[in-house]
Design a protein around this motif. Sequence first.
Motif, short mmCIF file in Angstrom:
data_model
loop_
_atom_site.label_atom_id
_atom_site.label_comp_id
_atom_site.label_asym_id
_atom_site.label_seq_id
_atom_site.Cartn_x
_atom_site.Cartn_y
_atom_site.Cartn_z
N GLU A 186 0.95 -1.31 -0.04
CA GLU A 186 0.30 0.24 0.01
C GLU A 186 0.81 1.15 0.07
N ALA A 187 0.31 2.31 -1.16
CA ALA A 187 1.09 3.58 -0.87
C ALA A 187 0.11 4.89 -0.98
N ARG A 188 -0.14 5.75 0.11
CA ARG A 188 -0.91 7.38 0.38
C ARG A 188 0.29 7.96 -0.42
N CYS A 189 -0.21 8.27 -1.54
CA CYS A 189 0.68 9.82 -1.80
C CYS A 189 0.38 11.22 -1.53
N LEU A 190 0.63 11.98 -0.79
CA LEU A 190 0.08 13.43 -0.85
C LEU A 190 0.53 14.12 -1.78
N LEU A 191 -0.30 14.88 -2.36
CA LEU A 191 -0.54 16.00 -3.32
C LEU A 191 -0.69 16.89 -3.57
N ASP A 192 -0.53 18.22 -3.33
CA ASP A 192 -0.03 20.11 -3.76
C ASP A 192 -1.19 19.98 -4.47
N TYR A 194 2.48 18.84 -6.53
CA TYR A 194 3.83 18.58 -6.88
C TYR A 194 3.10 17.53 -4.87
N PRO A 195 4.79 16.36 -5.09
CA PRO A 195 4.34 15.40 -3.81
C PRO A 195 5.32 16.16 -2.74
N ILE A 196 3.94 15.75 -1.97
CA ILE A 196 4.07 16.44 -0.38
C ILE A 196 5.01 15.86 0.28
N SER A 197 4.09 14.18 0.40
CA SER A 197 5.33 12.84 0.96
C SER A 197 4.77 12.08 0.77
N VAL A 198 4.83 10.79 0.86
CA VAL A 198 4.39 8.90 0.37
C VAL A 198 4.79 8.11 1.90
N ARG A 199 3.51 7.70 1.88
CA ARG A 199 3.66 7.09 3.19
C ARG A 199 3.03 5.57 2.44
#
Length: 221
Positions: free
Chosen positions: A161-167, A172-177
Amino acid sequence: MLFAHLFVPLHPVMKRLLFILSILCASCCLQAAEKETPNAQQARRMFMETYNMVYGKQGSQLHYKVNIIGIYKTEGTIWTKGKKSKFIDEKYIAWNDDVTYYRLERKKNRIVVYDAHSDERDKYATKFKFVPDNYTYSIKDTKEGYAITLKAKKGVKGIKEARCLLDKRTRYPISVRIKVGIFHTTIKISDFKVGGLSDDFFKFPREQYNASKYEYEDFRH
């Protein structure tokens, strides 16, 4: 997402958790999705838009920072332009001009050389190839940004599982969990920039690394 990561032989746990970087670096061949909901279609589309910003012909750079439950901390900067890349952290510097790959092990003053597309330069990472259709996609509008979640389909190994947080404004990518096995960790991304990189930036500056001071090991065939 990041950074397929990565270019270097890291602590075994770190290598597994930083595999998310390989999603950013992976050769991506998007196939037509079947029976996707409108939400899933939007999530996949936005994911690929961000991917193309990172690996487009215009080039990009980002700084990443990760803290694995206080056990391991690291940070570094990655530049990419198509199949070209450069990476730097406290232990390594790597250059890939799409022909030849050089990795400097800074403490050892040792430089290893490979063909740019050789699987041998990181045998662990090459076991995991990101295939978009191996995941289901969803998106949620949060106060922090657009959260895109990828969940592995049954039988898929590696990242579960991956959770990508975008502005919301720039995408733009902010973080990836990510989740690999029982582990979770968040990679924080900052200083993301697009464009302004010449091809020469990715060439190994051999004149700065005299063979009398640095040990070279050439694994090219």
